[in-house]
Design a protein around this motif. Structure first.
Motif, PDB file in Angstrom:
ATOM      1  N   LEU A 106       0.990  -1.209   0.463  1.00 36.25           N
ATOM      2  CA  LEU A 106       0.229   0.174   0.265  1.00 36.25           C
ATOM      3  C   LEU A 106       1.195   1.189  -0.241  1.00 36.25           C
ATOM      4  CD1 LEU A 106      -2.988   0.951  -0.307  1.00 36.25           C
ATOM      5  CD2 LEU A 106      -2.495   0.626   2.695  1.00 36.25           C
ATOM      6  N   GLY A 107       0.847   1.830  -1.054  1.00 35.30           N
ATOM      7  CA  GLY A 107       1.758   3.104  -0.937  1.00 35.30           C
ATOM      8  C   GLY A 107       1.359   4.674  -1.749  1.00 35.30           C
ATOM      9  N   ARG A 108       1.516   5.441  -1.398  1.00 34.80           N
ATOM     10  CA  ARG A 108       0.851   6.847  -2.311  1.00 34.80           C
ATOM     11  C   ARG A 108       2.529   8.062  -1.945  1.00 34.80           C
ATOM     12  NH1 ARG A 108      -4.694   8.964   0.260  1.00 34.80           N
ATOM     13  NH2 ARG A 108      -3.870   8.628   2.370  1.00 34.80           N
ATOM     14  N   THR A 109       1.869   8.960  -2.369  1.00 33.85           N
ATOM     15  CA  THR A 109       3.026  10.102  -2.783  1.00 33.85           C
ATOM     16  C   THR A 109       2.137  11.258  -2.195  1.00 33.85           C
ATOM     17  OG1 THR A 109       4.578   9.223  -4.869  1.00 33.85           O
ATOM     18  CG2 THR A 109       4.142  11.955  -4.159  1.00 33.85           C
ATOM     19  N   TYR A 110       2.810  12.310  -1.194  1.00 35.59           N
ATOM     20  CA  TYR A 110       2.687  12.859  -1.070  1.00 35.59           C
ATOM     21  C   TYR A 110       3.125  14.755  -1.244  1.00 35.59           C
ATOM     22  CZ  TYR A 110       0.233   8.647   2.510  1.00 35.59           C
ATOM     23  OH  TYR A 110      -0.076   7.903   2.710  1.00 35.59           O
ATOM     24  N   LEU A 111       2.284  15.542  -0.746  1.00 36.19           N
ATOM     25  CA  LEU A 111       2.958  16.355  -0.932  1.00 36.19           C
ATOM     26  C   LEU A 111       2.939  17.104   0.664  1.00 36.19           C
ATOM     27  CD1 LEU A 111       4.069  19.106  -1.780  1.00 36.19           C
ATOM     28  CD2 LEU A 111       1.775  20.205  -1.925  1.00 36.19           C
ATOM     29  N   THR A 112       4.755  17.903   1.218  1.00 38.55           N
ATOM     30  CA  THR A 112       4.511  17.623   2.719  1.00 38.55           C
ATOM     31  C   THR A 112       4.311  19.266   2.934  1.00 38.55           C
ATOM     32  OG1 THR A 112       6.901  18.503   2.904  1.00 38.55           O
ATOM     33  CG2 THR A 112       6.580  15.831   3.395  1.00 38.55           C
ATOM     34  N   THR A 113       3.396  20.058   3.890  1.00 34.48           N
ATOM     35  CA  THR A 113       3.626  20.862   4.453  1.00 34.48           C
ATOM     36  C   THR A 113       3.498  21.470   5.370  1.00 34.48           C
ATOM     37  OG1 THR A 113       1.294  20.642   5.284  1.00 34.48           O
ATOM     38  CG2 THR A 113       1.152  20.211   3.273  1.00 34.48           C
ATOM     39  N   GLU A 114       3.714  22.925   5.617  1.00 31.17           N
ATOM     40  CA  GLU A 114       4.147  22.779   7.072  1.00 31.17           C
ATOM     41  C   GLU A 114       3.346  22.268   8.390  1.00 31.17           C
ATOM     42  OE1 GLU A 114       6.058  25.269   7.742  1.00 31.17           O
ATOM     43  OE2 GLU A 114       6.042  26.284   6.212  1.00 31.17           O
ATOM     44  N   ASP A 115       2.129  21.680   8.339  1.00 32.72           N
ATOM     45  CA  ASP A 115       1.515  20.346   9.047  1.00 32.72           C
ATOM     46  C   ASP A 115       1.557  19.216   8.757  1.00 32.72           C
ATOM     47  OD1 ASP A 115       0.281  19.940  11.554  1.00 32.72           O
ATOM     48  OD2 ASP A 115      -1.794  20.840  10.317  1.00 32.72           O
ATOM     49  N   ALA A 116      -0.085  17.934   8.528  1.00 33.49           N
ATOM     50  CA  ALA A 116      -0.024  17.866   8.179  1.00 33.49           C
ATOM     51  C   ALA A 116       0.115  17.131   6.648  1.00 33.49           C
ATOM     52  CB  ALA A 116      -0.975  17.157   7.922  1.00 33.49           C
ATOM     53  N   PRO A 117       1.315  16.351   6.024  1.00 33.30           N
ATOM     54  CA  PRO A 117       1.035  15.888   4.706  1.00 33.30           C
ATOM     55  C   PRO A 117      -0.042  15.748   3.434  1.00 33.30           C
ATOM     56  CG  PRO A 117       1.271  13.578   5.778  1.00 33.30           C
ATOM     57  CD  PRO A 117       1.524  14.705   6.310  1.00 33.30           C
ATOM     58  N   GLU A 118       0.073  16.632   2.106  1.00 31.32           N
ATOM     59  CA  GLU A 118      -1.612  16.550   1.538  1.00 31.32           C
ATOM     60  C   GLU A 118      -0.927  15.092   0.786  1.00 31.32           C
ATOM     61  OE1 GLU A 118      -2.923  18.301  -2.062  1.00 31.32           O
ATOM     62  OE2 GLU A 118      -2.023  19.488  -0.919  1.00 31.32           O
ATOM     63  N   PRO A 119      -2.077  14.127   0.770  1.00 31.78           N
ATOM     64  CA  PRO A 119      -2.071  12.989  -0.158  1.00 31.78           C
ATOM     65  C   PRO A 119      -2.006  13.417  -1.918  1.00 31.78           C
ATOM     66  CG  PRO A 119      -3.477  12.341   1.433  1.00 31.78           C
ATOM     67  CD  PRO A 119      -2.846  13.895   1.469  1.00 31.78           C
ATOM     68  N   LEU A 120      -2.065  13.081  -3.030  1.00 33.50           N
ATOM     69  CA  LEU A 120      -1.178  13.771  -4.302  1.00 33.50           C
ATOM     70  C   LEU A 120      -2.020  12.539  -5.240  1.00 33.50           C
ATOM     71  CD1 LEU A 120       2.025  15.332  -4.720  1.00 33.50           C
ATOM     72  CD2 LEU A 120       0.129  16.301  -4.203  1.00 33.50           C
ATOM     73  N   SER A 121      -2.758  11.472  -3.838  1.00 34.54           N
ATOM     74  CA  SER A 121      -3.479  10.735  -5.342  1.00 34.54           C
ATOM     75  C   SER A 121      -5.056  10.586  -4.782  1.00 34.54           C
ATOM     76  CB  SER A 121      -3.246   8.920  -4.743  1.00 34.54           C
ATOM     77  OG  SER A 121      -3.930   8.279  -5.791  1.00 34.54           O
ATOM     78  N   ARG A 122      -5.850  10.540  -5.970  1.00 35.10           N
ATOM     79  CA  ARG A 122      -7.526  10.464  -4.957  1.00 35.10           C
ATOM     80  C   ARG A 122      -8.163   9.063  -4.958  1.00 35.10           C
ATOM     81  NH1 ARG A 122      -7.290  11.785 -11.075  1.00 35.10           N
ATOM     82  NH2 ARG A 122      -8.317   9.867 -12.878  1.00 35.10           N
ATOM     83  N   LEU A 123      -6.468   8.440  -5.565  1.00 37.25           N
ATOM     84  CA  LEU A 123      -7.113   6.934  -5.176  1.00 37.25           C
ATOM     85  C   LEU A 123      -7.881   6.408  -3.941  1.00 37.25           C
ATOM     86  CD1 LEU A 123      -4.659   4.266  -7.946  1.00 37.25           C
ATOM     87  CD2 LEU A 123      -7.259   5.974  -8.335  1.00 37.25           C
ATOM     88  N   SER A 124      -8.565   5.581  -3.143  1.00 36.04           N
ATOM     89  CA  SER A 124      -9.124   4.676  -2.253  1.00 36.04           C
ATOM     90  C   SER A 124      -8.052   3.543  -1.941  1.00 36.04           C
ATOM     91  CB  SER A 124      -9.860   3.656  -2.037  1.00 36.04           C
ATOM     92  OG  SER A 124     -10.714   3.645  -1.480  1.00 36.04           O
ATOM     93  N   LEU A 125      -7.713   4.145  -0.531  1.00 35.84           N
ATOM     94  CA  LEU A 125      -6.876   3.054   0.374  1.00 35.84           C
ATOM     95  C   LEU A 125      -6.985   1.793   0.540  1.00 35.84           C
ATOM     96  CD1 LEU A 125      -4.767   6.043   2.508  1.00 35.84           C
ATOM     97  CD2 LEU A 125      -4.375   4.598   0.526  1.00 35.84           C
ATOM     98  N   ASP A 126      -8.640   1.524   0.325  1.00 40.04           N
ATOM     99  CA  ASP A 126      -8.733   0.056   0.777  1.00 40.04           C
ATOM    100  C   ASP A 126      -8.372  -0.731  -0.106  1.00 40.04           C
ATOM    101  OD1 ASP A 126     -10.655   1.437   2.016  1.00 40.04           O
ATOM    102  OD2 ASP A 126     -12.956   1.922   0.583  1.00 40.04           O
ATOM    103  N   LEU A 127      -8.529  -2.308   0.629  1.00 36.97           N
ATOM    104  CA  LEU A 127      -8.014  -3.654  -0.292  1.00 36.97           C
ATOM    105  C   LEU A 127      -8.640  -3.316  -1.000  1.00 36.97           C
ATOM    106  CD1 LEU A 127      -6.638  -5.746  -0.009  1.00 36.97           C
ATOM    107  CD2 LEU A 127      -8.345  -6.692   1.437  1.00 36.97           C
ATOM    108  N   VAL A 128      -7.953  -3.324  -2.824  1.00 38.84           N
ATOM    109  CA  VAL A 128      -8.666  -3.675  -3.921  1.00 38.84           C
ATOM    110  C   VAL A 128      -8.942  -5.494  -3.785  1.00 38.84           C
ATOM    111  CG1 VAL A 128      -8.611  -3.571  -6.418  1.00 38.84           C
ATOM    112  CG2 VAL A 128      -7.982  -1.694  -4.565  1.00 38.84           C
ATOM    113  N   VAL A 129     -10.108  -5.287  -4.428  1.00 39.72           N
ATOM    114  CA  VAL A 129     -10.699  -6.894  -4.142  1.00 39.72           C
ATOM    115  C   VAL A 129     -11.890  -7.490  -5.807  1.00 39.72           C
ATOM    116  CG1 VAL A 129     -11.485  -9.106  -3.633  1.00 39.72           C
ATOM    117  CG2 VAL A 129     -11.016  -7.705  -2.205  1.00 39.72           C
ATOM    118  N   VAL A 130     -11.452  -8.040  -6.757  1.00 37.37           N
ATOM    119  CA  VAL A 130     -12.423  -8.171  -7.476  1.00 37.37           C
ATOM    120  C   VAL A 130     -12.413  -9.184  -8.099  1.00 37.37           C
ATOM    121  CG1 VAL A 130     -10.886  -5.883  -8.927  1.00 37.37           C
ATOM    122  CG2 VAL A 130     -10.091  -8.256  -8.798  1.00 37.37           C
TER     123      VAL A 130
END
Length: 383
Positions: free
Chosen positions: A359-383
């Motif tokens: 499970l991984g994604r890219t972030y932009l760091t800020t003065e406080d909490a990082p901003e996730p740059l992906s709109r994808l859900s972090l839920d487990l993907v099952v097909v």
């Protein structure tokens, strides 16, 4: 001339480098990393597989030594005006030609920084530079100088990373409908990479990782494809790339019914990613971010199944790897700063049961909490 950034942007980067060189009391810098050349001038090529060097002096002068094949490449893609060519021939010795060029630039006896730690300098070249230039000038290790400047992104660079992140999201969305029993991994790879290309993106600095079954436990690309089974697991690590800037994502997709072990590993990965997000803010070190990840893994008795790193900086990178510095690993004292783009990956590979989870994604760091740059859900993907 094809420039991805304004002249003002390059002047700002150049100014930051001049300040850093002055603080280190460097009269000049020998730039061997393609990423450094690209960041500083826009010069875009894979010609770094051959000898080339950009010389930057303390008074701001820049002069590139390269092969004839890259002369037009430099003129078309960069702001460079001074370009010197070394010729391919039986007696060619480009390091001697570099020494002669440095002599022409009045750098005999100067204090010169060198980028030793880069794919753009082979071991052979490193030995030759030390041998031929060691008595010409005082050589100082400056391998981290430009990489640490590059780690903090400008607003213009952040826009490139946002565009790359959108490409990465779209790549997964394009591939997801294809994932299922009977699908060849090649179709999935083609859909993901094809989406990036069709929407104006670039080749990634390293191949996408696509592995299923036992190969879902691998976190490197390998040659060969297989067809998905009715009950399977598929690990994907990929990047959107815009003007060489990368935004990465990582997922393990379950085909069929997730096992109990899949659910256990996913719960740990999600908890660890949350812990990493909590630590990924100014005032903390890269090592502290890794420690947050490791603590969760240990609490779930997964220390033997995790990796010794959980992510790294991202930016404009060239082959063979999109991984940039600094990296999230134990003891790394480099500090988190605002405007960094960082990839956090939770990778759990249980070889005892043959179970993969990432499970991984890219972030932009800020003065406080990082901003996730992906709109994808972090839920487990099952097909």
């Amino acid at each position: 001339m094809m420039l991805h950034f304004s002249r003002d942007e390059f002047e700002t980067r150049h100014g930051r480098l001049m300040v850093e060189m002055a603080e280190r009391k460097l009269d000049a810098l020998l730039v061997f990393a393609q990423e450094s050349m690209y960041w500083l001038t826009g010069y875009d090529t894979f010609g770094f597989c051959f000898f080339q060097c950009l010389v930057v002096t303390a008074d701001g002068r820049m002069r590139l030594l390269t092969r004839s094949a890259d002369l037009r490449q430099a003129r078309h893609t960069s702001i460079l005006e001074e370009i010197t060519i070394w010729r391919d021939r039986g007696t060619a010795d480009p390091v001697i030609e570099l020494r002669d060029m440095l002599n022409d630039m009045d750098l005999l006896g100067a204090r010169i920084g060198v980028e030793w730690l880069t794919h753009g300098m082979t071991g052979q070249v490193g030995l030759q530079v030390q041998e031929r230039l060691g008595s010409f000038a005082s050589l100082k290790d400056a391998s981290t100088l430009i990489p640490m400047l590059r780690a903090v992104k400008s607003p213009a660079e952040i826009e490139m990373v946002r565009a790359a992140s959108d490409l990465a999201d779209g790549a997964f969305e394009a591939a997801l409908p294809l994932i299922g029993p009977g699908t060849d991994e090649a179709e999935i790879l083609a859909a993901m990479q094809g989406h990036v290309f069709r929407h104006g993106g670039d080749y990634p600095a390293n191949p996408f990782i696509v592995g299923s079954g036992r190969d879902a436990l691998l976190c490197r690309y390998k040659s060969g494809r297989r067809v998905l089974d009715a009950q399977d697991q598929l690990t994907l690590e990929w990047a959107g790339v815009k003007a060489q800037y990368h935004a990465c994502l990582m997922r393990t997709v379950i085909i069929g019914e997730p096992s109990e072990r899949h659910h256990e590993l996913y719960a740990a990965a999600r908890e660890a990613l949350d812990a990493v997000e909590g630590a990924m803010r100014p005032g903390n070190s890269f090592g502290a971010v890794f420690d947050a990840h490791a603590a969760v893994m240990e609490a779930h008795d997964l220390a033997r199944h995790r990796l010794a790193a959980c992510g790294y900086s991202l930016g404009a990178r060239f082959a063979p790897s999109w991984m940039d510095t600094p990296m999230f690993h134990a003891g790394n004292g480099e500090m988190i700063m605002p405007s960094m783009t960082l990839f956090a990956h939770m990778i759990i590979m249980d070889s005892e049961t043959g179970t993969a989870m990432t499970l991984g994604r890219t972030y932009l760091t800020t003065e406080d909490a990082p901003e996730p740059l992906s709109r994808l859900s972090l839920d487990l993907v099952v097909v």
